[in-house]
Design a protein around this motif. Structure first.
Motif, short mmCIF file in Angstrom:
data_model
loop_
_atom_site.label_atom_id
_atom_site.label_comp_id
_atom_site.label_asym_id
_atom_site.label_seq_id
_atom_site.Cartn_x
_atom_site.Cartn_y
_atom_site.Cartn_z
N VAL A 112 0.85 -1.19 0.00
CA VAL A 112 0.00 0.00 0.00
C VAL A 112 0.90 1.25 0.00
O VAL A 112 1.61 1.51 0.96
CB VAL A 112 -0.96 -0.01 1.21
N GLU A 158 1.23 -3.66 4.64
CA GLU A 158 0.92 -2.31 5.15
C GLU A 158 2.01 -1.81 6.09
O GLU A 158 2.72 -2.58 6.72
CB GLU A 158 -0.41 -2.37 5.93
N ASP A 159 2.11 -0.50 6.21
CA ASP A 159 3.06 0.09 7.15
C ASP A 159 2.48 0.07 8.56
O ASP A 159 3.17 -0.26 9.53
CB ASP A 159 3.42 1.53 6.74
MG MG Z 1 -0.54 2.75 5.01
#
Ligand code: MG
Ligand code: IMP
Length: 180
Positions: free
Chosen positions: A45, A103-104
Motif C-alpha cells: 500500500v 501495510e506500514d
Molecule cells: Mg498505510
C-alpha cells in the motif's frame, strides 16, 4: 518546519531499526513457510509500505510477485478522515491468486477494511494482511491481521516509510514527533 534538517521534528525513537529488522526477518520466515508451493502476490500500500515492502521481500525465500496500490485515507494532517479512495490501482489481475496486503501501520483499520472489500470483489483465492506496525488502541473496525509486526502506543509516528505531510519517510527508525 525547516527544510534541510531531517532530525529537527523528531522527539524520540520509538522502535529502533534493529528491532524492526529482527521483526521483518521473522515475518518473512513465517510467510515463506506458510505460502510454500503457492502462487503469492504481495500487494504493497503506497506510499507508506514502500520501505517495509523492500525489506520484507528480501526476507521471503519463496517465489513471489509484487504489485502496489495507492489508497488515500489521510490528508496532510495527523488524523484519519475515514474517507478512502483508490488513487492508483493494481497492474495485475488477482483472480485465483493468493494476495497478501503489505501495510506500514494499521490504525483505525478503515483503510484496510475498505481495501479488503475491494480486492475480494476480484475473486482472489485468499486475501491476508501483513503489517509492520499496529496501533491496537485506535481500532474502529475489527479486521483480522494474519501477520502482525510490532504493536505501538497511540503516538503519531514517522519514519520507516511513515510520513508527516509527505516528509520523514526516509528515517530508518520509527520515531515520535515533537509537538508543533
Ligand atoms: Mg498505510
Ligand atoms: P487507518 O485507516 O486509520 O488504519 O490508517 C491508514 C494509514 O494511515 C496507515 O496505513 C498509515 O499509512 C497512515 N497512518 C496511520 N497512523 C499514522 C501515523 O501515526 N503516522 C503516519 N501515518 C499514519
Amino acid at each position: 518546519m525547516t527544510k534541510g534538517d531531517l532530525m529537527s521534528g523528531i522527539d524520540k525513537i520509538l522502535v529502533s531499526r534493529e528491532e524492526i529488522s529482527k521483526k521483518v526477518k521473522e515475518l518473512g520466515e513465517r510467510i515463506s513457510k506458510d505460502y510454500k508451493g503457492q502462487d503469492l502476490l504481495l500487494v504493497g500500500v503506497l506510499k507508506g509500505a514502500v520501505v517495509f515492502m523492500a525489506d520484507l521481500l528480501r526476507e521471503i525465500t519463496i517465489p513471489v510477485e509484487v504489485d502496489m496500490i495507492s489508497v488515500s485515507s489521510y490528508g496532510s494532517g495527523t488524523d484519519s478522515t475515514g474517507i478512502v479512495k483508490i488513487v492508483k490501482d493494481l497492474d495485475v489481475n488477482i483472480k485465483d491468486r493468493h494476495v497478501l496486503i503489505v501495510e506500514d501501520l494499521i490504525d483505525t483499520g478503515l483503510t484496510l477494511q475498505h481495501l479488503k472489500e475491494l480486492l475480494a470483489t476480484r475473486e482472489p483465492l485468499s486475501v491476508k494482511v501483513c503489517t509492520i506496525f499496529d496501533k491496537p488502541t485506535r481500532r474502529i473496525v475489527d479486521v483480522p491481521i494474519e501477520y502482525n509486526g510490532i504493536s505501538i502506543p497511540n503516538y503519531f509516528v514517522i519514519g520507516y516509510g511513515l510520513d508527516y505531510a509527505g516528509e520523514y519517510r526516509n528515517l530508518p527508525d520509527l520515531c515520535t514527533m515533537k509537538q508543533i
